[in-house]
Design a protein around this motif. Structure first.
Motif, PDB file in Angstrom:
ATOM      1  N   VAL A  45       0.821  -1.219   0.000  1.00  0.00           N
ATOM      2  CA  VAL A  45       0.000   0.000   0.000  1.00  0.00           C
ATOM      3  C   VAL A  45       0.852   1.266   0.000  1.00  0.00           C
ATOM      4  CG1 VAL A  45      -1.788   1.253   1.253  1.00  0.00           C
ATOM      5  CG2 VAL A  45      -1.767  -1.219   1.310  1.00  0.00           C
ATOM      6  N   LEU A  46       2.031   1.148   0.575  1.00  0.00           N
ATOM      7  CA  LEU A  46       2.858   2.343   0.775  1.00  0.00           C
ATOM      8  C   LEU A  46       3.179   3.021  -0.556  1.00  0.00           C
ATOM      9  CD1 LEU A  46       3.892   3.412   3.491  1.00  0.00           C
ATOM     10  CD2 LEU A  46       6.101   2.371   2.978  1.00  0.00           C
ATOM     11  N   GLU A  47       3.053   4.342  -0.583  1.00  0.00           N
ATOM     12  CA  GLU A  47       3.425   5.084  -1.785  1.00  0.00           C
ATOM     13  C   GLU A  47       4.856   4.705  -2.160  1.00  0.00           C
ATOM     14  OE1 GLU A  47       1.287   7.021  -3.320  1.00  0.00           O
ATOM     15  OE2 GLU A  47      -0.207   7.587  -1.810  1.00  0.00           O
ATOM     16  N   THR A  48       5.071   4.438  -3.448  1.00  0.00           N
ATOM     17  CA  THR A  48       6.365   3.882  -3.842  1.00  0.00           C
ATOM     18  C   THR A  48       7.477   4.929  -3.807  1.00  0.00           C
ATOM     19  OG1 THR A  48       5.603   4.224  -6.088  1.00  0.00           O
ATOM     20  CG2 THR A  48       5.524   1.974  -5.239  1.00  0.00           C
ATOM     21  N   ASN A  49       7.105   6.155  -4.073  1.00  0.00           N
ATOM     22  CA  ASN A  49       8.114   7.212  -4.131  1.00  0.00           C
ATOM     23  C   ASN A  49       8.184   7.954  -2.797  1.00  0.00           C
ATOM     24  OD1 ASN A  49       5.512   8.050  -4.393  1.00  0.00           O
ATOM     25  ND2 ASN A  49       5.974   9.721  -5.821  1.00  0.00           N
ATOM     26  N   ALA A  50       8.403   7.179  -1.719  1.00  0.00           N
ATOM     27  CA  ALA A  50       8.275   7.748  -0.376  1.00  0.00           C
ATOM     28  C   ALA A  50       9.086   9.032  -0.193  1.00  0.00           C
ATOM     29  CB  ALA A  50       8.681   6.709   0.667  1.00  0.00           C
ATOM     30  N   GLU A  51      10.329   9.006  -0.620  1.00  0.00           N
ATOM     31  CA  GLU A  51      11.191  10.156  -0.340  1.00  0.00           C
ATOM     32  C   GLU A  51      10.637  11.427  -0.987  1.00  0.00           C
ATOM     33  OE1 GLU A  51      15.285   9.433  -0.943  1.00  0.00           O
ATOM     34  OE2 GLU A  51      15.851  11.339  -0.003  1.00  0.00           O
ATOM     35  N   GLU A  52      10.273  11.287  -2.257  1.00  0.00           N
ATOM     36  CA  GLU A  52       9.759  12.442  -2.994  1.00  0.00           C
ATOM     37  C   GLU A  52       8.403  12.884  -2.428  1.00  0.00           C
ATOM     38  OE1 GLU A  52       8.200  13.300  -7.502  1.00  0.00           O
ATOM     39  OE2 GLU A  52       9.406  11.510  -7.130  1.00  0.00           O
ATOM     40  N   PHE A  53       7.582  11.900  -2.094  1.00  0.00           N
ATOM     41  CA  PHE A  53       6.244  12.203  -1.592  1.00  0.00           C
ATOM     42  C   PHE A  53       6.318  12.972  -0.273  1.00  0.00           C
ATOM     43  CE2 PHE A  53       1.999  11.796  -0.135  1.00  0.00           C
ATOM     44  CZ  PHE A  53       1.202  11.472  -1.229  1.00  0.00           C
ATOM     45  N   VAL A  54       7.143  12.442   0.636  1.00  0.00           N
ATOM     46  CA  VAL A  54       7.259  13.077   1.948  1.00  0.00           C
ATOM     47  C   VAL A  54       7.841  14.478   1.799  1.00  0.00           C
ATOM     48  CG1 VAL A  54       8.499  12.952   4.146  1.00  0.00           C
ATOM     49  CG2 VAL A  54       7.367  10.921   3.235  1.00  0.00           C
TER      50      VAL A  54
ATOM     51  N   TYR B 426       7.854  -2.140  11.124  1.00  0.00           N
ATOM     52  CA  TYR B 426       8.369  -1.948   9.771  1.00  0.00           C
ATOM     53  C   TYR B 426       9.866  -1.631   9.791  1.00  0.00           C
ATOM     54  CZ  TYR B 426       7.936  -0.862   4.797  1.00  0.00           C
ATOM     55  OH  TYR B 426       8.048  -0.884   3.429  1.00  0.00           O
ATOM     56  N   ARG B 427      10.242  -0.827  10.769  1.00  0.00           N
ATOM     57  CA  ARG B 427      11.674  -0.494  10.928  1.00  0.00           C
ATOM     58  C   ARG B 427      12.495  -1.754  11.153  1.00  0.00           C
ATOM     59  NH1 ARG B 427      13.142   2.104  15.791  1.00  0.00           N
ATOM     60  NH2 ARG B 427      15.235   2.243  14.936  1.00  0.00           N
ATOM     61  N   GLN B 428      11.989  -2.580  12.074  1.00  0.00           N
ATOM     62  CA  GLN B 428      12.746  -3.794  12.396  1.00  0.00           C
ATOM     63  C   GLN B 428      12.817  -4.729  11.191  1.00  0.00           C
ATOM     64  OE1 GLN B 428      10.786  -5.257  15.891  1.00  0.00           O
ATOM     65  NE2 GLN B 428      11.528  -3.528  17.117  1.00  0.00           N
ATOM     66  N   ARG B 429      11.691  -4.874  10.530  1.00  0.00           N
ATOM     67  CA  ARG B 429      11.645  -5.806   9.392  1.00  0.00           C
ATOM     68  C   ARG B 429      12.642  -5.396   8.312  1.00  0.00           C
ATOM     69  NH1 ARG B 429       6.440  -7.806   5.890  1.00  0.00           N
ATOM     70  NH2 ARG B 429       6.009  -8.920   7.807  1.00  0.00           N
ATOM     71  N   HIS B 430      12.752  -4.101   8.054  1.00  0.00           N
ATOM     72  CA  HIS B 430      13.590  -3.651   6.945  1.00  0.00           C
ATOM     73  C   HIS B 430      14.894  -2.998   7.409  1.00  0.00           C
ATOM     74  CE1 HIS B 430      10.513  -4.535   3.952  1.00  0.00           C
ATOM     75  NE2 HIS B 430       9.624  -4.003   4.769  1.00  0.00           N
ATOM     76  N   GLY B 431      15.125  -3.007   8.719  1.00  0.00           N
ATOM     77  CA  GLY B 431      16.361  -2.421   9.233  1.00  0.00           C
ATOM     78  C   GLY B 431      16.487  -0.931   8.940  1.00  0.00           C
ATOM     79  N   LEU B 432      15.421  -0.207   9.182  1.00  0.00           N
ATOM     80  CA  LEU B 432      15.405   1.225   8.849  1.00  0.00           C
ATOM     81  C   LEU B 432      15.617   2.077  10.090  1.00  0.00           C
ATOM     82  CD1 LEU B 432      12.209   1.203   6.585  1.00  0.00           C
ATOM     83  CD2 LEU B 432      14.587   0.862   5.884  1.00  0.00           C
ATOM     84  N   ASP B 433      16.148   3.280   9.870  1.00  0.00           N
ATOM     85  CA  ASP B 433      16.213   4.258  10.951  1.00  0.00           C
ATOM     86  C   ASP B 433      14.900   5.025  11.017  1.00  0.00           C
ATOM     87  OD1 ASP B 433      18.809   3.645  11.756  1.00  0.00           O
ATOM     88  OD2 ASP B 433      19.647   4.878  10.121  1.00  0.00           O
ATOM     89  N   TRP B 434      14.700   5.712  12.144  1.00  0.00           N
ATOM     90  CA  TRP B 434      13.466   6.497  12.305  1.00  0.00           C
ATOM     91  C   TRP B 434      13.333   7.572  11.236  1.00  0.00           C
ATOM     92  CZ3 TRP B 434       9.266   5.135  14.511  1.00  0.00           C
ATOM     93  CH2 TRP B 434       9.263   4.345  15.667  1.00  0.00           C
ATOM     94  N   ASP B 435      14.484   8.035  10.701  1.00  0.00           N
ATOM     95  CA  ASP B 435      14.385   9.132   9.729  1.00  0.00           C
ATOM     96  C   ASP B 435      14.351   8.620   8.286  1.00  0.00           C
ATOM     97  OD1 ASP B 435      16.976   8.259   9.703  1.00  0.00           O
ATOM     98  OD2 ASP B 435      17.884  10.245  10.033  1.00  0.00           O
ATOM     99  N   ASP B 436      14.140   7.340   8.113  1.00  0.00           N
ATOM    100  CA  ASP B 436      13.994   6.818   6.746  1.00  0.00           C
ATOM    101  C   ASP B 436      12.692   7.362   6.137  1.00  0.00           C
ATOM    102  OD1 ASP B 436      15.108   4.245   4.990  1.00  0.00           O
ATOM    103  OD2 ASP B 436      12.973   4.680   4.678  1.00  0.00           O
ATOM    104  N   PRO B 437      12.757   7.771   4.858  1.00  0.00           N
ATOM    105  CA  PRO B 437      11.548   8.341   4.236  1.00  0.00           C
ATOM    106  C   PRO B 437      10.347   7.403   4.277  1.00  0.00           C
ATOM    107  CG  PRO B 437      13.452   8.620   2.788  1.00  0.00           C
ATOM    108  CD  PRO B 437      13.909   7.797   3.952  1.00  0.00           C
TER     109      PRO B 437
END
Lengths: 63, 564
Positions: A45-54, B426-437
């Motif tokens: 479901v997540l918008e694919t272009n997250a960085e640009e979207f945000v 989701y962070r844990q599953r994908h190993g993301l930081d809090w500031d990931d887009p």
């Protein structure tokens, strides 16, 4: 105290939580499985272009 | 522990003025026994209240569009939708002419022609054939709500309701209104989508509000009201925060916090709502009998998607207001409320303690427990034992208990917990930081009103988030006003007698039969007048010939209802 919709009392009694037992290992497991399947769904479901979207989500000041 | 301060020396209600409680018949029992020198506009959780939501508005396919233009599009799309379905709205145009006629939004065009905001102010818009295009900026809806352009956001202000459950239902109705408007735009060929978000910040230094309004007695000393509310408003986010990825007004410090709004508050008490925001707002505009009532305008809350959190937020606040009015509220003083607000928000583990003026250090949950205990004693003392009040107290207690022992179990009820769990997982599953887009995207998408995109909507659909009423109840509230306040007469008159409505606001209805002849002006200064009971028979025949006279007569009678 008037309520506008018929049956609201029973809705409320059903829906407002009754005291629950402390979570057991079993319920915690079910919970984790639910979260896992939800996270699967989010991937789709997540918008694919997250960085640009945000970055593009810019608002003007409000109250 | 006793929370009952000595009664003040002064008389609560100046001589010659009717007390608020007598204006609230039906909410406050006729045989209520109040402490000496005290007056109240509510009883238990029953009180006139209503929520406001400013929606975030975003058109990714039309990045150059101004926010005021997009908001105008949203409001006009809803007017277009209602009128296309044969319904009616009362609208005012851009120029805010004080008595501008009902705007018939049929024939409204998606304002591509309004892409330049200057056109909104310069001259009337016309379509390709030279016909005028009406742009409404302010609508009164058939459910008694207001839906309008508030600077750079579409805003829904719910109609007056008398208890937390109804306040929640008509707030949720606003989410459906906004979604319907957005979908109307999406259906128009070639029109860039306009997306709406029920959140409170863009994480780029801007915040927009989710306000609450509660009717309180005018006789209550405002300094006392503000002092008692400050610790409560600082702490209640642990129940009704909406959760946010990012710390600080720009969200640049990675992390998760409980509240969307906490970082945007700078003062304890003040008049401002857009700069130097105060925890307690002093705006004094009652839209009712101002000698009898004050409207407490609460700007500190987050926009809740969760029905449960919305309901509990209004219920807890109504109980605290009842305690303040009747003099039983805990007397607590935080050393630095603004700092405490942010400290509590920044710690989703809920362990942070904050200093009180008396030297104690308490957590946000501890503070809420003090209010809950006092509220339990308060309802016992005054016999406020109706089911709606008991439900709120029980849920309040259970929620605090779980916040202490198993906060994750509240992911099916509280927005911040649900969001924290989703984002953490989701962070844990994908190993993301809090500031990931992608984490920022999830934060934003939690509040996306579209059922196929919104993460809160996904939780509800899966049965992972509790609802308190069936969807049909919310849908009915989109079209129907609350029956037990003046919103009934406002909404039903707009709906059934729309062509005679010249103007409508919270406390005023302006009518002119077919837009001609004498103008009838009705002021409704008592929120519990002009109800379905008082307007019985007026709307049943759909505004048939002769019914206008009945409407005018009924509104006149309701206006004379002095509730002495």
């Amino acid at each position: 105290m008037s309520q506008q919709y018929s049956g609201s009392r029973s809705e409320r009694e059903e829906d407002v939580p009754a005291p629950e037992p402390a979570p057991t290992a079993g319920s915690a497991q079910a919970h984790t499985a639910d979260l896992d399947s939800l996270l699967d769904e989010i991937d789709s479901v997540l918008e694919t272009n997250a960085e640009e979207f945000v970055k593009g989500f810019v608002q003007k000041g409000g109250q | 522990m006793t929370h009952v301060p000595a009664s003040p020396d002064r008389a609560a209600v100046p001589a010659g003025l009717a007390p608020a409680w007598r204006g609230q018949r039906g909410l406050v029992p006729d045989d209520a026994v109040l402490p000496a020198g005290r007056d109240t506009a509510g009883w238990g959780v029953h009180r006139v209240m209503g929520l406001e939501t400013e929606f975030g508005v975003h058109a990714p396919g039309n990045p150059g569009a101004g926010h005021t233009v997009l908001s105008t599009e949203v409001v006009n799309a809803y007017a277009d939708l209602v009128t296309a379905e044969g319904g009616s709205v009362a609208g005012t145009e851009w120029d805010y002419g004080e008595e501008s006629p009902l705007v018939d939004a049929r024939g409204w065009q998606l304002p591509r022609s309004a892409a330049h905001p200057s056109q909104l102010t310069d001259r009337p818009l016309t379509d390709d054939d030279g016909n005028p295009v009406h742009l409404v900026m302010n609508l009164v809806l058939p459910n008694g709500a207001r839906f309008y352009v508030d600077h750079a956001h579409p805003e829904y202000s719910a109609p007056e309701t008398t208890n937390p459950l109804d306040a929640m239902v008509w707030d949720q109705a606003g989410d459906r209104v906004a979604l319907a408007a957005s979908r109307r735009i999406a259906q128009a060929p070639g029109e860039p989508q306009v997306l709406l978000y029920k959140n409170n910040t863009d994480n780029k230094s801007v915040s927009y509000g989710a306000h609450e309004n509660y009717l309180v007695t005018r006789s209550l000393d405002f300094e006392e009201l503000a002092a008692r509310l400050l610790p409560f408003f600082t702490a209640r986010q642990v129940v009704c925060g909406a959760g946010r990825a990012g710390i600080g007004v720009t969200g640049r410090t990675p992390g998760f916090q409980i509240s969307q709004r906490a970082d945007f508050f700078e003062e304890q008490v003040g008049l401002e709502t857009t700069i130097r925001r105060p925890i307690v707002n002093t705006r004094d505009e009652p839209h009712a009998d101002q000698e009898r009532y004050r409207r407490l305008h609460v700007i500190i809350g987050d926009a809740n998607l969760s029905q449960y959190a919305t309901w509990l937020r209004c219920g807890m606040t109504a109980l605290v207001l009842s305690m303040i009015e009747l003099g039983t509220c805990p007397v607590l003083e935080l050393r630095d409320p603004v700092q405490a607000l942010q400290a509590i928000s920044h710690d989703p583990t809920l362990n942070t303690t904050i200093p009180l003026a008396d030297g104690r250090r308490l957590t946000g949950v501890d503070l809420m427990e003090l209010y809950r205990e006092a509220a339990a004693g308060h309802v016992e003392r005054f016999g406020m034992t109706d089911p709606a009040t008991r439900d709120v107290l029980a849920a309040w207690g259970e929620t605090l208990g779980l916040l202490r022992t198993d906060p994750a179990a509240l992911a099916d009820r509280l927005d911040w917990v649900a969001k924290y769990q989703l984002l953490s997982g989701y962070r844990q599953r994908h190993g993301l930081d809090w500031d990931d887009p992608r984490i920022g995207m999830m934060d934003l998408q939690y509040a996306d009103l579209r059922p196929d995109k919104g993460l809160h909507a996904a939780l509800v659909r899966r049965g992972s988030m509790r609802t308190l009423v069936p969807e049909e109840t919310v849908q009915r509230a989109v079209h129907t006003p609350p029956a037990d306040t003046r919103a009934w007469a406002r909404g039903r008159t707009v709906d059934v007698f729309g062509r005679h409505v010249v103007g409508a606001s919270w406390d005023t209805l302006l009518l002119r039969q077919d837009g001609q002849g004498p103008m009838y002006r009705f002021h409704q200064r008592e929120p519990l007048s002009a109800t379905a009971e008082q307007m019985a028979g007026v709307y049943d025949d759909g505004g048939a010939p002769g019914s206008f006279g009945r409407l005018v007569a009924a509104l006149s009678r309701a206006q004379q209802d002095r509730r002495a």
